[in-house]
Design an enzyme around this catalytic site. Structure first.
Site, short mmCIF file in Angstrom:
data_model
loop_
_atom_site.label_atom_id
_atom_site.label_comp_id
_atom_site.label_asym_id
_atom_site.label_seq_id
_atom_site.Cartn_x
_atom_site.Cartn_y
_atom_site.Cartn_z
N ASP A 124 -4.56 1.99 -0.27
CA ASP A 124 -5.42 1.29 0.66
C ASP A 124 -4.53 0.32 1.44
O ASP A 124 -3.34 0.16 1.12
CB ASP A 124 -6.50 0.53 -0.13
CG ASP A 124 -7.36 -0.35 0.74
OD1 ASP A 124 -7.84 0.14 1.78
OD2 ASP A 124 -7.54 -1.53 0.39
N ASP A 162 -5.80 -3.13 3.53
CA ASP A 162 -6.23 -4.53 3.37
C ASP A 162 -6.35 -4.91 1.90
O ASP A 162 -7.06 -4.25 1.14
CB ASP A 162 -7.59 -4.74 4.04
CG ASP A 162 -7.49 -5.02 5.52
OD1 ASP A 162 -6.82 -6.00 5.89
OD2 ASP A 162 -8.07 -4.26 6.31
#
Length: 251
Positions: free
Chosen positions: A29, A31
């Site tokens: 991922d 953020d």
């Protein structure tokens, strides 16, 4: 949880990662997983919402951000914040992202140990992709600011899939693009939404407790929780993959 039960849980997690050998790919991922960006997002949401008089002009609290915003796709956030005026919600999200990118250019700290795990992945010649619910402009900016533009083989956006996280579609698309098996791939995530997506795609997920509470992340059923990329629990799992891969190679 007692000390012995905690140790058993860690041993079980390490064992689950050993089954991935020989490892083919690692998915990340963006953020909160590559960079500690949630404080910047929280600030941008709080300030932009206050400017338009949301919640009677009272600033949102961090708990509201965690429960309603963190890890979610912008379309879904717009619906939560402006259930009766979706177009206004989408316009608000554009304004908020503009503020976020300005803040990110000034300060975007990597998650502790990020470049150590980057080297581990590179040294083993593993395929890798960034898989995110962030808008493309945000994702490309963050990856560039972190010096990772040449690291990733692919960037998969939730908005370019049929369904974004927490549905498995973005992670399934990553497997397809990289031409790897879910049985030999694992994921780094930091949000409930992201962990649910990875688990639904059939892969073990390392949940990073960058900002989100451990008890919430555990409800999404990660294979392992780690404080950051320096966490000894994570390296025990990676070393077990190495050990099993070596055994498979020499068998």
């Amino acid at each position: 949880m007692t000390a012995s039960s905690t140790e058993n849980s860690v041993d079980s997690s390490v064992s689950s990662f050993s089954k991935l050998a020989p490892l083919e790919a690692v998915l990340f991922d963006v953020d909160g997983t590559l960079c500690d960006s949630d404080p910047l997002h929280y600030y941008a949401f709080r300030e932009t919402l206050q400017e338009i008089g949301f919640n009677g002009g009272v600033p949102i609290e961090e708990q509201f951000f965690i429960e309603n915003i963190s890890g979610k796709h912008n379309e879904d956030i717009a619906k939560v914040l402006f259930p009766d005026d979706h177009q206004r919600g989408l316009k608000f999200m554009d304004d908020k992202e503009t503020m976020y990118r300005r803040l990110a250019k000034e300060q975007l700290p990597p998650v502790n140990g990020l470049y150590k795990v980057k080297k581990w992945v590179e040294d083993r010649g593993l395929k890798r992709a960034a898989v995110t619910n962030a808008p493309r402009e945000n994702a490309e900016l963050m990856i560039s600011l972190l010096g990772l533009s040449d690291f990733f083989d692919a960037l998969i956006l939730g908005s370019e899939c049929e369904r974004a996280k927490p549905f498995p579609d973005p992670y399934l698309k990553a497997l397809e693009l990289l031409k790897v098996s879910k049985d030999h791939t694992f994921i780094f995530e930091d949000s409930v939404s992201g962990i649910k997506a990875g688990v639904a795609a059939g892969m073990p997920v390392v949940g990073l407790t960058t900002r989100n509470p451990e008890h919430l992340l555990m409800e999404a059923k990660p294979a392992l929780l780690a404080k950051d990329y320096e966490d000894p629990k994570l390296w025990a799992a990676l070393e077990e993959i190495d050990r099993k891969s070596g055994a498979a190679t020499t068998a």
